[in-house]
Design a protein around this motif. Structure first.
Motif, PDB file in Angstrom:
ATOM      1  N   ASN A  50       0.634  -1.137  -0.041  1.00 13.42           N
ATOM      2  CA  ASN A  50       0.073   0.089  -0.017  1.00 13.42           C
ATOM      3  C   ASN A  50       0.723   1.262  -0.163  1.00 13.42           C
ATOM      4  O   ASN A  50       1.903   1.277  -0.078  1.00 13.42           O
ATOM      5  CB  ASN A  50      -0.976   0.016   1.138  1.00 13.42           C
ATOM      6  N   ALA A  51       0.104   2.478   0.022  1.00 12.29           N
ATOM      7  CA  ALA A  51       1.005   3.706  -0.419  1.00 12.29           C
ATOM      8  C   ALA A  51       1.760   3.818   0.981  1.00 12.29           C
ATOM      9  O   ALA A  51       2.954   4.232   1.000  1.00 12.29           O
ATOM     10  CB  ALA A  51       0.060   4.609  -0.453  1.00 12.29           C
ATOM     11  N   ARG A  54       5.046   1.712   0.821  1.00 12.02           N
ATOM     12  CA  ARG A  54       5.819   2.271  -0.068  1.00 12.02           C
ATOM     13  C   ARG A  54       6.725   3.307   0.211  1.00 12.02           C
ATOM     14  O   ARG A  54       7.808   3.834  -0.023  1.00 12.02           O
ATOM     15  CB  ARG A  54       5.084   2.533  -1.607  1.00 12.02           C
ATOM     16  N   GLY A  55       5.987   4.231   1.040  1.00 13.71           N
ATOM     17  CA  GLY A  55       6.572   5.412   1.783  1.00 13.71           C
ATOM     18  C   GLY A  55       7.800   5.077   2.541  1.00 13.71           C
ATOM     19  O   GLY A  55       8.802   5.663   2.566  1.00 13.71           O
ATOM     20  N   THR A 175       6.497  11.266   0.315  1.00 11.87           N
ATOM     21  CA  THR A 175       6.130  10.804  -0.943  1.00 11.87           C
ATOM     22  C   THR A 175       4.692  10.558  -1.606  1.00 11.87           C
ATOM     23  O   THR A 175       4.585  10.372  -2.794  1.00 11.87           O
ATOM     24  CB  THR A 175       6.429   9.012  -0.813  1.00 11.87           C
ATOM     25  N   GLY A 176       3.798  11.318  -0.671  1.00  7.77           N
ATOM     26  CA  GLY A 176       2.579  11.346  -1.423  1.00  7.77           C
ATOM     27  C   GLY A 176       2.146  12.702  -1.530  1.00  7.77           C
ATOM     28  O   GLY A 176       2.941  13.731  -1.415  1.00  7.77           O
ATOM     29  N   GLN A 213       8.519  12.680  -5.339  1.00  3.89           N
ATOM     30  CA  GLN A 213       7.684  12.205  -6.563  1.00  3.89           C
ATOM     31  C   GLN A 213       8.038  12.216  -7.805  1.00  3.89           C
ATOM     32  O   GLN A 213       8.945  13.066  -8.030  1.00  3.89           O
ATOM     33  CB  GLN A 213       6.105  13.112  -6.391  1.00  3.89           C
ATOM     34  N   ASN A 257     -11.714   7.708   3.753  1.00  3.85           N
ATOM     35  CA  ASN A 257     -10.398   6.894   4.058  1.00  3.85           C
ATOM     36  C   ASN A 257     -10.414   6.401   5.505  1.00  3.85           C
ATOM     37  O   ASN A 257      -9.554   5.767   5.937  1.00  3.85           O
ATOM     38  CB  ASN A 257      -9.143   8.077   3.991  1.00  3.85           C
TER      39      ASN A 257
END
Length: 269
Positions: A50-51, A54-55, A175-176, A213, A257
């Motif tokens: 998931n995000a 990955r971050g 990172t998002g 990014q 969310n």
């Protein structure tokens, strides 16, 4: 009967803490359910990282890189010699340690693809860092205990640089997507950087977001002058301590969310 007030608490120690203030600003019920009640959704099976994961990988790889590198001077030396080799080794070791925990998810083909992503992202970021003014990295993942109103929080700063003029810079990796307007709202919907600026800036000179990014790589310095961040942050902390737990999300994306719908029953209204 609607009971949306939790018991009063004083001198409450929160592990981490940023997430609690963020949730209190975004939806008071969410903050109280997650922090006081430790309400968490059941884990769901997944076939990709998931995000957040990955971050985390990017954070870990950059932490391990700067543990070895330590300064922009050495980075410039490595750029002309063996930077790719060093990054490849760090990425491989990091993914191997994760594979032990998630063997069914991190298959060889998945690891190959993720390695490519991480290499491209971190290598391009380090090329950007090579163009900055000279610096040395003095701290990584530094823990800073702070008191915000009645709450005790433990902040964790991704990185602290010392620049040539002796000034210290706090850097927080992102990172998002970042919505900068959420730093300047009332309440503050994204309080991490304001918390650094208010409660850690006494020993530091500036606070910056490191945008990692593919199409947006840069340092963004926060405007910390003439902001009433401390007043707003302490008001939010007081509201949490006072037990304000009304179901009141500030936007639809908060509910989108959130996994606590069965507990808050917002859709039963």
């Amino acid at each position: 009967f609607q009971d949306d007030t939790a018991p009063l608490i004083e001198n409450f120690v929160i592990k981490g803490g940023v997430a609690t203030l963020k949730a209190q600003a975004q939806c008071p019920f969410k903050a109280n359910a997650e922090t006081r009640l430790q309400a968490k959704p059941l884990l769901e099976p997944q076939n990709i990282l998931n995000a957040a994961q990955r971050g985390s990988l990017v954070h870990i790889i950059l932490e391990r890189f700067w543990e070895q590198c330590g300064s922009q001077k050495r980075l410039l030396e490595w750029l002309s010699t063996d930077l790719l080799t060093k990054l490849t080794s760090i990425i491989a070791k990091t993914l191997k340690s994760w594979q032990v925990k998630m063997p069914l998810l991190l298959t060889p083909s998945y690891i190959s693809l993720e390695s490519q992503r991480l290499m491209q992202l971190t290598y391009n970021w380090l090329k950007y860092e090579a163009q900055r003014e000279p610096f040395i990295v003095v701290k990584l993942e530094q823990k800073v205990p702070v008191k915000v109103g009645p709450l005790y929080l433990n902040l964790q700063i991704d990185r602290i640089d010392q620049q040539d003029n002796g000034e210290l810079l706090i850097i927080d990796y992102k990172t998002g997507a970042v919505n900068f307007s959420e730093w300047y709202s009332d309440p503050i919907y994204d309080p991490q950087l304001p918390l650094y600026a208010v409660y850690a800036i006494g020993n530091f000179t500036a606070v910056a977001i490191a945008m990692l990014q593919p199409k947006d790589m840069r340092l963004i310095f926060a405007n910390t002058e003439q902001q009433n961040w401390q007043v707003i942050l302490e008001k939010t902390a007081q509201q949490f301590a006072a037990g304000e737990a009304v179901v009141q999300p500030y936007s639809n994306k908060i509910c989108k969310n959130c996994k606590l719908h069965a507990l808050c029953r917002i859709y039963d209204k």
